[in-house]
Design a protein around this motif. Structure first.
Motif, short mmCIF file in Angstrom:
data_model
loop_
_atom_site.label_atom_id
_atom_site.label_comp_id
_atom_site.label_asym_id
_atom_site.label_seq_id
_atom_site.Cartn_x
_atom_site.Cartn_y
_atom_site.Cartn_z
N VAL A 118 35.70 -18.79 -0.11
CA VAL A 118 34.42 -19.45 0.19
C VAL A 118 34.06 -20.40 -0.95
O VAL A 118 34.37 -20.15 -2.11
CB VAL A 118 33.28 -18.42 0.38
CG1 VAL A 118 33.59 -17.47 1.53
CG2 VAL A 118 33.02 -17.64 -0.90
N LEU A 120 31.56 -22.04 -3.62
CA LEU A 120 30.37 -21.64 -4.37
C LEU A 120 29.88 -22.82 -5.19
O LEU A 120 30.68 -23.60 -5.70
CB LEU A 120 30.68 -20.49 -5.33
CG LEU A 120 31.35 -19.24 -4.79
CD1 LEU A 120 31.73 -18.33 -5.95
CD2 LEU A 120 30.42 -18.51 -3.83
N TYR A 170 26.23 -19.48 -2.66
CA TYR A 170 27.16 -19.86 -1.60
C TYR A 170 26.85 -21.29 -1.16
O TYR A 170 25.70 -21.63 -0.89
CB TYR A 170 27.04 -18.91 -0.42
CG TYR A 170 27.43 -17.48 -0.75
CD1 TYR A 170 28.75 -17.14 -1.03
CD2 TYR A 170 26.46 -16.47 -0.79
CE1 TYR A 170 29.10 -15.83 -1.34
CE2 TYR A 170 26.81 -15.16 -1.10
CZ TYR A 170 28.13 -14.85 -1.37
OH TYR A 170 28.47 -13.56 -1.69
N VAL A 174 27.47 -17.25 4.26
CA VAL A 174 28.57 -16.27 4.23
C VAL A 174 28.14 -14.92 4.76
O VAL A 174 28.79 -14.34 5.63
CB VAL A 174 29.13 -16.12 2.78
CG1 VAL A 174 30.13 -14.96 2.71
CG2 VAL A 174 29.78 -17.42 2.32
N GLY A 180 20.99 -17.82 -0.49
CA GLY A 180 22.42 -18.07 -0.69
C GLY A 180 22.97 -17.53 -2.00
O GLY A 180 24.05 -17.95 -2.45
N ALA A 182 24.96 -15.70 -4.68
CA ALA A 182 26.27 -15.05 -4.75
C ALA A 182 26.49 -14.31 -6.06
O ALA A 182 27.38 -13.46 -6.14
CB ALA A 182 27.38 -16.09 -4.58
#
Length: 225
Positions: A118, A120, A170, A174, A180, A182
């Motif tokens: 993913v 970032l 993110y 996700v 968002g 992370a």
């Protein structure tokens, strides 16, 4: 200069070897493996990593039982002295359950296990873990979790944002994490919890090497300290 990094292993950890290999590859020194039942940590540690996996089978809440392990009392004390502590995936869950980081990790919004690389966004490039990144840069780490949905109340979220304690966000949805998020830092900046796996992104053969920068940043901070 020899660096002493430790990797904590709980029953059900499955990324402890990955983390140990990453530390050795980047730092050139073998990591010290520490069992969850040990009441004490080795002396003069420069770095502590709590890896991913499914400690205690994720029974009760993810990370809740592991956070009560004997070694975590020593980890909390070490963090209080300023020793860098990195918790990845299940390690992030353990850090929130132990009170070293605010918030909680909940079931993914889509109720599915998510396992893929993913993108970032680096939100804070000033911490000891992220100083090697450019702020605002987009990097790619893999994720592999079922309970990575970061939750905290609005006051806590505002405080994290205002104090620059959101380390990674993110770049696209996700798992439903609020704002968002992370990865987050503690107030002192020496504890980082994140769901994505930097230890799985340390060389091109693994699909990318963005994660290597995180470990290189940490060793650079230790050299400069």
């Amino acid at each position: 200069m020899a660096f002493r990094g430790a990797v904590i292993t709980f029953p059900g950890s499955n990324c402890d070897r990955d983390m140990a290999v990453a530390l050795e590859k980047v730092w050139g020194e073998p990591a010290i493996r520490v069992w969850h039942g040990d009441p004490d940590l080795p002396e003069n540690l420069d770095f502590i990593a709590i890896p991913g996996g499914f400690s205690y089978g994720d029974y009760l809440r993810c990370g809740a039982i592991a956070s009560r392990s004997p070694v975590m009392r020593a980890v909390v004390a070490a963090a209080g002295r300023g020793v860098p502590v990195l918790g990845v995936c299940n390690g992030f869950q353990v850090l929130t359950e132990s009170g070293l980081l605010p918030g909680a990790l909940m079931r993914n919004a889509q109720l599915n296990f998510t396992c893929r690389p993913v993108p970032l966004t680096v939100e804070n490039a000033q911490s000891l873990f992220t100083a090697g990144f450019e702020e605002g840069a987009v990097v790619t780490f893999p994720v592999a979790h079922h309970d990575g949905n970061y939750f905290a109340d609005e006051q806590t979220l505002d405080r994290l944002e205002g104090e620059g304690r959101v380390a990674f966000r993110y770049a696209s949805p996700v798992n439903g994490s609020q704002r968002g998020i992370a990865g987050v830092l503690n107030a002192q900046g020496n504890v980082l919890g994140m769901m994505p796996h930097p230890e799985r992104a340390i060389e091109p053969e693994l699909g990318g090497s963005d994660g290597r920068v995180l470990f290189e940043s940490a060793i650079g901070a230790l050299v400069d300290a």
